[in-house]
Write an enzyme that holds these catalytic residues in place. Structure first.
Site, mmCIF file in Angstrom:
data_model
loop_
_atom_site.group_PDB
_atom_site.id
_atom_site.type_symbol
_atom_site.label_atom_id
_atom_site.label_comp_id
_atom_site.label_asym_id
_atom_site.label_seq_id
_atom_site.Cartn_x
_atom_site.Cartn_y
_atom_site.Cartn_z
ATOM 1 N N HIS A 43 0.860 -1.186 0.000
ATOM 2 C CA HIS A 43 0.000 0.000 0.000
ATOM 3 C C HIS A 43 0.896 1.236 0.000
ATOM 4 O O HIS A 43 1.135 1.844 1.042
ATOM 5 C CB HIS A 43 -0.902 -0.024 1.230
ATOM 6 C CG HIS A 43 -1.971 1.030 1.216
ATOM 7 N ND1 HIS A 43 -3.223 0.821 1.758
ATOM 8 C CD2 HIS A 43 -1.994 2.296 0.742
ATOM 9 C CE1 HIS A 43 -3.945 1.909 1.626
ATOM 10 N NE2 HIS A 43 -3.218 2.823 1.010
ATOM 11 N N GLU A 70 -2.550 -1.670 -3.225
ATOM 12 C CA GLU A 70 -3.637 -0.886 -2.657
ATOM 13 C C GLU A 70 -3.285 0.595 -2.680
ATOM 14 O O GLU A 70 -2.110 0.957 -2.618
ATOM 15 C CB GLU A 70 -3.875 -1.272 -1.188
ATOM 16 C CG GLU A 70 -4.265 -2.701 -0.955
ATOM 17 C CD GLU A 70 -4.490 -2.988 0.521
ATOM 18 O OE1 GLU A 70 -5.127 -4.009 0.827
ATOM 19 O OE2 GLU A 70 -4.020 -2.193 1.373
ATOM 20 N N HIS A 190 -7.975 -5.460 7.531
ATOM 21 C CA HIS A 190 -7.758 -4.409 8.519
ATOM 22 C C HIS A 190 -8.041 -4.942 9.917
ATOM 23 O O HIS A 190 -9.177 -5.221 10.287
ATOM 24 C CB HIS A 190 -8.595 -3.158 8.276
ATOM 25 C CG HIS A 190 -7.944 -1.917 8.856
ATOM 26 N ND1 HIS A 190 -7.099 -1.112 8.134
ATOM 27 C CD2 HIS A 190 -7.985 -1.388 10.087
ATOM 28 C CE1 HIS A 190 -6.665 -0.123 8.901
ATOM 29 N NE2 HIS A 190 -7.186 -0.272 10.094
ATOM 30 N N HIS A 214 -0.158 -5.639 9.521
ATOM 31 C CA HIS A 214 0.312 -5.180 10.833
ATOM 32 C C HIS A 214 0.279 -6.288 11.878
ATOM 33 O O HIS A 214 1.278 -6.536 12.571
ATOM 34 C CB HIS A 214 -0.522 -3.993 11.305
ATOM 35 C CG HIS A 214 -0.070 -3.427 12.612
ATOM 36 N ND1 HIS A 214 0.990 -2.556 12.714
ATOM 37 C CD2 HIS A 214 -0.519 -3.622 13.874
ATOM 38 C CE1 HIS A 214 1.175 -2.229 13.979
ATOM 39 N NE2 HIS A 214 0.277 -2.859 14.708
#
EC number: 2.6.99.2
Length: 237
Positions: A43, A70, A190, A214
């Site tokens: 991203h 992304e 996410h 993450h």
């Protein structure tokens, strides 16, 4: 089986902290695929604070699974995607300077713009996905743009699940059912993690792919990258 695409932004963040090439982003991408990862996601943002535009170009040569880029479809991003021609582009309505993604598209308000951008990518043989909240009207709006897939923004689910509220999955299940009826492929991402991914997958009919960065990289600090990738794969079976 739902595919696992690993977002390697955090690897780039760590590399950039020292200004050299440790860890080597390209080697990590190769290793993730060798460990069983079924895709690589990046991203890039306009300030290139983690993934650099050159990274996107360099990764094209080493991603042999699925390559997903992304980002917010501004001019530089569109040009980059058309140059790299990844397998998939995921459109995310990030504000400039945003720390991370915080909302899906208003697919009704932005329908004309999204339709134009999606058409350009599809004419170049790139599968399209758009980031959306689990709101039925937004799913219906996504269908009208001509997109191939949607990516469900799962922050709300993850937060509710961490509080012990399993009912937080309900809007996502309803959104997935509608997407299936409309013929839209379903991705998600996410704040998905080893803690919540199995429950999420079991309640989302037709889930094709999750993009996780993450949490996976953070978990790998304790569990090891190879082990963590395979733990996700086992939960996604």
């Amino acid at each position: 089986m739902t595919k696992l695409s690993v977002n390697i932004n955090k690897i780039a963040t760590l590399r950039n902290a020292r200004g050299g090439n440790v860890p080597d982003l390209l080697k990590v991408a190769v290793d993730i695929q060798r460990f069983g990862g079924q895709g690589i996601t990046i991203h890039p943002r306009p300030d290139e604070r983690h993934i650099r535009y050159q990274d996107a170009r360099d990764l094209k040569a080493v991603v042999t699974t699925e390559y997903n880029i992304e980002g917010n479809p501004q001019h530089n991003f569109i040009d980059l995607v058309l140059e790299c021609k990844p397998d998939q582009v995921t459109l995310v309505p990030d504000a400039i300077g945003a720390i991370t993604s915080s909302a899906g598209w208003d697919t009704i308000k932005n329908q004309e713009y999204l339709t134009e951008v999606i058409g350009e990518f599809q004419r170049n043989g790139i599968r399209t996905s758009i980031f959306v909240d689990p709101i039925l009207e937004m799913i219906e709006g996504a269908k009208k743009t001509g997109t191939d897939r949607i990516e469900l923004y799962t922050e709300s689910f993850a937060h509710q699940y961490s509080l012990g509220n399993e009912k937080g999955i309900d809007p996502y299940t309803k959104a997935a059912i509608l997407a299936n009826e409309l013929g839209l492929g379903i991705n998600a991402g996410h704040d998905l993690s080893l803690e919540n991914i199995k429950f999420f997958k079991e309640n989302i009919p037709g889930l094709l792919e999750v993009s996780i960065g993450h949490a996976l990289i953070s978990e790998a600090l304790y569990l090891g990258l190879d082990n963590t990738v395979n733990m996700y794969l086992n939960k996604l079976k």
